[in-house]
Design a protein around this motif. Structure first.
Motif, PDB file in Angstrom:
ATOM      1  N   PRO A 128      72.519   7.930 -17.427  1.00 57.36           N
ATOM      2  CA  PRO A 128      71.614   6.842 -17.055  1.00 57.36           C
ATOM      3  C   PRO A 128      72.442   5.560 -16.913  1.00 57.36           C
ATOM      4  O   PRO A 128      73.567   5.486 -17.426  1.00 57.36           O
ATOM      5  N   ALA A 129      71.916   4.576 -16.243  1.00 58.07           N
ATOM      6  CA  ALA A 129      72.680   3.347 -16.006  1.00 58.07           C
ATOM      7  C   ALA A 129      71.776   2.127 -16.130  1.00 58.07           C
ATOM      8  O   ALA A 129      70.551   2.231 -16.003  1.00 58.07           O
ATOM      9  N   VAL A 130      72.406   0.979 -16.376  1.00 54.41           N
ATOM     10  CA  VAL A 130      71.656  -0.273 -16.534  1.00 54.41           C
ATOM     11  C   VAL A 130      72.420  -1.416 -15.878  1.00 54.41           C
ATOM     12  O   VAL A 130      73.625  -1.570 -16.085  1.00 54.41           O
ATOM     13  N   VAL A 131      71.706  -2.211 -15.090  1.00 58.64           N
ATOM     14  CA  VAL A 131      72.226  -3.485 -14.592  1.00 58.64           C
ATOM     15  C   VAL A 131      71.911  -4.538 -15.645  1.00 58.64           C
ATOM     16  O   VAL A 131      70.751  -4.696 -16.041  1.00 58.64           O
ATOM     17  N   VAL A 132      72.933  -5.239 -16.149  1.00 59.07           N
ATOM     18  CA  VAL A 132      72.752  -6.264 -17.184  1.00 59.07           C
ATOM     19  C   VAL A 132      73.083  -7.622 -16.574  1.00 59.07           C
ATOM     20  O   VAL A 132      74.204  -7.846 -16.105  1.00 59.07           O
ATOM     21  N   VAL A 133      72.114  -8.536 -16.572  1.00 55.48           N
ATOM     22  CA  VAL A 133      72.295  -9.840 -15.914  1.00 55.48           C
ATOM     23  C   VAL A 133      72.183 -10.978 -16.922  1.00 55.48           C
ATOM     24  O   VAL A 133      71.379 -10.938 -17.849  1.00 55.48           O
ATOM     25  N   THR A 162      77.038   0.904 -17.458  1.00 57.60           N
ATOM     26  CA  THR A 162      76.436  -0.420 -17.341  1.00 57.60           C
ATOM     27  C   THR A 162      77.234  -1.308 -16.396  1.00 57.60           C
ATOM     28  O   THR A 162      78.451  -1.169 -16.268  1.00 57.60           O
ATOM     29  N   LEU A 163      76.520  -2.202 -15.741  1.00 55.39           N
ATOM     30  CA  LEU A 163      77.119  -3.162 -14.823  1.00 55.39           C
ATOM     31  C   LEU A 163      76.721  -4.546 -15.298  1.00 55.39           C
ATOM     32  O   LEU A 163      75.551  -4.915 -15.251  1.00 55.39           O
ATOM     33  N   SER A 164      77.684  -5.305 -15.835  1.00 58.11           N
ATOM     34  CA  SER A 164      77.436  -6.644 -16.355  1.00 58.11           C
ATOM     35  C   SER A 164      77.782  -7.680 -15.297  1.00 58.11           C
ATOM     36  O   SER A 164      78.905  -7.708 -14.797  1.00 58.11           O
ATOM     37  N   LEU A 165      76.809  -8.545 -14.990  1.00 59.10           N
ATOM     38  CA  LEU A 165      76.996  -9.518 -13.921  1.00 59.10           C
ATOM     39  C   LEU A 165      76.549 -10.900 -14.339  1.00 59.10           C
ATOM     40  O   LEU A 165      75.557 -11.074 -15.052  1.00 59.10           O
ATOM     41  N   GLY A 166      77.284 -11.903 -13.880  1.00 61.20           N
ATOM     42  CA  GLY A 166      76.882 -13.279 -14.036  1.00 61.20           C
ATOM     43  C   GLY A 166      76.193 -13.770 -12.780  1.00 61.20           C
ATOM     44  O   GLY A 166      76.153 -13.081 -11.760  1.00 61.20           O
ATOM     45  N   GLY A 167      75.638 -14.960 -12.851  1.00 65.67           N
ATOM     46  CA  GLY A 167      74.899 -15.491 -11.722  1.00 65.67           C
ATOM     47  C   GLY A 167      75.770 -15.835 -10.529  1.00 65.67           C
ATOM     48  O   GLY A 167      76.901 -16.281 -10.671  1.00 65.67           O
ATOM     49  N   ASP A 168      75.224 -15.601  -9.351  1.00 60.67           N
ATOM     50  CA  ASP A 168      75.853 -16.070  -8.119  1.00 60.67           C
ATOM     51  C   ASP A 168      75.857 -17.596  -8.186  1.00 60.67           C
ATOM     52  O   ASP A 168      74.802 -18.210  -8.360  1.00 60.67           O
ATOM     53  N   PRO A 169      77.024 -18.243  -8.083  1.00 61.30           N
ATOM     54  CA  PRO A 169      77.054 -19.701  -8.197  1.00 61.30           C
ATOM     55  C   PRO A 169      76.221 -20.401  -7.128  1.00 61.30           C
ATOM     56  O   PRO A 169      75.810 -21.544  -7.306  1.00 61.30           O
ATOM     57  N   ASN A 170      75.947 -19.718  -6.029  1.00 55.82           N
ATOM     58  CA  ASN A 170      75.087 -20.272  -4.990  1.00 55.82           C
ATOM     59  C   ASN A 170      73.770 -19.500  -5.005  1.00 55.82           C
ATOM     60  O   ASN A 170      73.680 -18.387  -4.511  1.00 55.82           O
ATOM     61  N   THR A 171      72.738 -20.093  -5.611  1.00 53.08           N
ATOM     62  CA  THR A 171      71.462 -19.390  -5.756  1.00 53.08           C
ATOM     63  C   THR A 171      70.590 -19.507  -4.516  1.00 53.08           C
ATOM     64  O   THR A 171      69.478 -18.985  -4.495  1.00 53.08           O
ATOM     65  N   TYR A 172      71.071 -20.219  -3.484  1.00 52.29           N
ATOM     66  CA  TYR A 172      70.280 -20.431  -2.278  1.00 52.29           C
ATOM     67  C   TYR A 172      70.736 -19.484  -1.178  1.00 52.29           C
ATOM     68  O   TYR A 172      71.933 -19.276  -0.982  1.00 52.29           O
ATOM     69  N   TYR A 173      69.761 -18.915  -0.467  1.00 50.27           N
ATOM     70  CA  TYR A 173      70.108 -17.988   0.606  1.00 50.27           C
ATOM     71  C   TYR A 173      69.395 -18.381   1.893  1.00 50.27           C
ATOM     72  O   TYR A 173      68.190 -18.589   1.868  1.00 50.27           O
ATOM     73  N   VAL A 211      67.158  -2.239 -15.641  1.00 55.43           N
ATOM     74  CA  VAL A 211      67.704  -3.592 -15.575  1.00 55.43           C
ATOM     75  C   VAL A 211      67.309  -4.323 -16.851  1.00 55.43           C
ATOM     76  O   VAL A 211      66.179  -4.198 -17.324  1.00 55.43           O
ATOM     77  N   VAL A 212      68.256  -5.070 -17.424  1.00 54.86           N
ATOM     78  CA  VAL A 212      68.074  -5.745 -18.713  1.00 54.86           C
ATOM     79  C   VAL A 212      68.572  -7.175 -18.598  1.00 54.86           C
ATOM     80  O   VAL A 212      69.591  -7.439 -17.943  1.00 54.86           O
ATOM     81  N   GLY A 213      67.872  -8.121 -19.229  1.00 55.65           N
ATOM     82  CA  GLY A 213      68.344  -9.501 -19.214  1.00 55.65           C
ATOM     83  C   GLY A 213      67.733 -10.332 -20.320  1.00 55.65           C
ATOM     84  O   GLY A 213      66.665 -10.022 -20.849  1.00 55.65           O
ATOM     85  N   HIS A 214      68.424 -11.413 -20.657  1.00 50.17           N
ATOM     86  CA  HIS A 214      67.974 -12.358 -21.682  1.00 50.17           C
ATOM     87  C   HIS A 214      67.988 -13.771 -21.102  1.00 50.17           C
ATOM     88  O   HIS A 214      68.843 -14.105 -20.289  1.00 50.17           O
ATOM     89  N   SER A 215      67.040 -14.611 -21.526  1.00 52.63           N
ATOM     90  CA  SER A 215      66.972 -16.005 -21.101  1.00 52.63           C
ATOM     91  C   SER A 215      66.794 -16.073 -19.582  1.00 52.63           C
ATOM     92  O   SER A 215      65.887 -15.438 -19.044  1.00 52.63           O
ATOM     93  N   TYR A 216      67.629 -16.814 -18.868  1.00 54.30           N
ATOM     94  CA  TYR A 216      67.510 -16.810 -17.412  1.00 54.30           C
ATOM     95  C   TYR A 216      67.686 -15.391 -16.879  1.00 54.30           C
ATOM     96  O   TYR A 216      66.999 -14.981 -15.931  1.00 54.30           O
ATOM     97  N   GLY A 217      68.564 -14.633 -17.517  1.00 57.13           N
ATOM     98  CA  GLY A 217      68.710 -13.233 -17.150  1.00 57.13           C
ATOM     99  C   GLY A 217      67.444 -12.435 -17.402  1.00 57.13           C
ATOM    100  O   GLY A 217      67.190 -11.429 -16.740  1.00 57.13           O
TER     101      GLY A 217
END
Length: 237
Positions: A128-133, A162-173, A211-217
């Motif tokens: 099994p796998a989890v995206v962690v943001v 698991t795949l641990s990721l930080g935020g894209d510095p550009n949140t606008y698309y 998918v798992v996250g805390h706070s903004y994540g």
């Protein structure tokens, strides 16, 4: 051991009939003026044509209506990237867990360097796998400043890829001047693409990716789980 009021609270969540402290019991039932009134809100089980959901097929149709409504409010996603581009940068090991720092595609023309792929130390899968943001990727592998947020490495120790990721510095698309997707919805789109990446790994069970996250994540994980149905589950705080 949980403090008594907190223990009682969890007991009530598991067994609604459980006794509660007097100062908490009032919060487990609606105020009298609202007890028998749902207001003017339409049931989520009513389709746009006025018919009621009665079968799994009806719900699939209703779910698409709800998703279409939300995407209409927040901005439609580009097509999901079936095979996001990934570059493996370097390897390390923490507590016996093999970790690869990667650069991964997040959206058309976009990528992040702040990402780690973790594999269980034993077994061949499919796992099994989890995206962690989170705000950044180091915390989830146990190298950040926040304690008790190392979800990625803790899950890897328990047999998850698991795949641990930080935020894209550009949140606008596509960019701030032409932004057409609400930022948290855009982050959910990024997470959907990362789901695609994990689903394409030979040692991952593509039907068991969460998918798992805390706070903004936590907001990020909530949006991702709700807007991208292939996620098998989501957990957030």
């Amino acid at each position: 051991m949980l403090p008594v009021p907190l223990a009682a609270l969890f007991s009530a969540l598991i067994s609604p009939g459980a006794d509660l402290p007097a100062d908490l019991s009032a919060y487990f039932k609606p105020p009298a003026e609202f007890a028998n009134s749902l207001g003017q809100h339409k049931s989520p089980l009513m389709l746009n044509d006025g018919t009621t959901v009665k079968t799994p097929g009806d719900w699939a149709k209703r779910r698409e209506e709800i998703k279409t409504y939300w995407h209409g409010l927040m901005g439609a996603w580009p097509p999901i990237i079936a095979n996001p581009k990934v570059e493996y940068l370097e390897k390390q090991e923490i507590d016996g867990i093999p970790i690869s720092r990667i650069r991964i595609e997040t959206a058309p023309g976009r990528q992040v360097n702040d990402a780690y792929l973790l594999k269980p130390a034993k077994g061949t899968g499919p796992f099994p796998a989890v995206v962690v943001v989170f705000y950044e990727a180091n915390t989830a592998i146990g190298k950040g400043k926040s304690e008790y947020r190392d979800y990625a490495i803790q899950l890897a120790k328990r047999g998850f890829v698991t795949l641990s990721l930080g935020g894209d510095p550009n949140t606008y698309y596509p960019d701030k001047e032409r932004c057409r997707i609400q930022p948290l919805s855009f982050h959910a789109y990024e997470a959907a693409n990362w789901h695609s990446f994990l689903a394409g790994l030979p040692d991952v069970d593509k039907n068991r990716i969460g998918v798992v996250g805390h706070s903004y994540g936590g907001n990020w994980a909530l949006f991702a789980a709700c807007l991208h149905e292939p996620f098998a589950c989501g957990a957030w705080s």
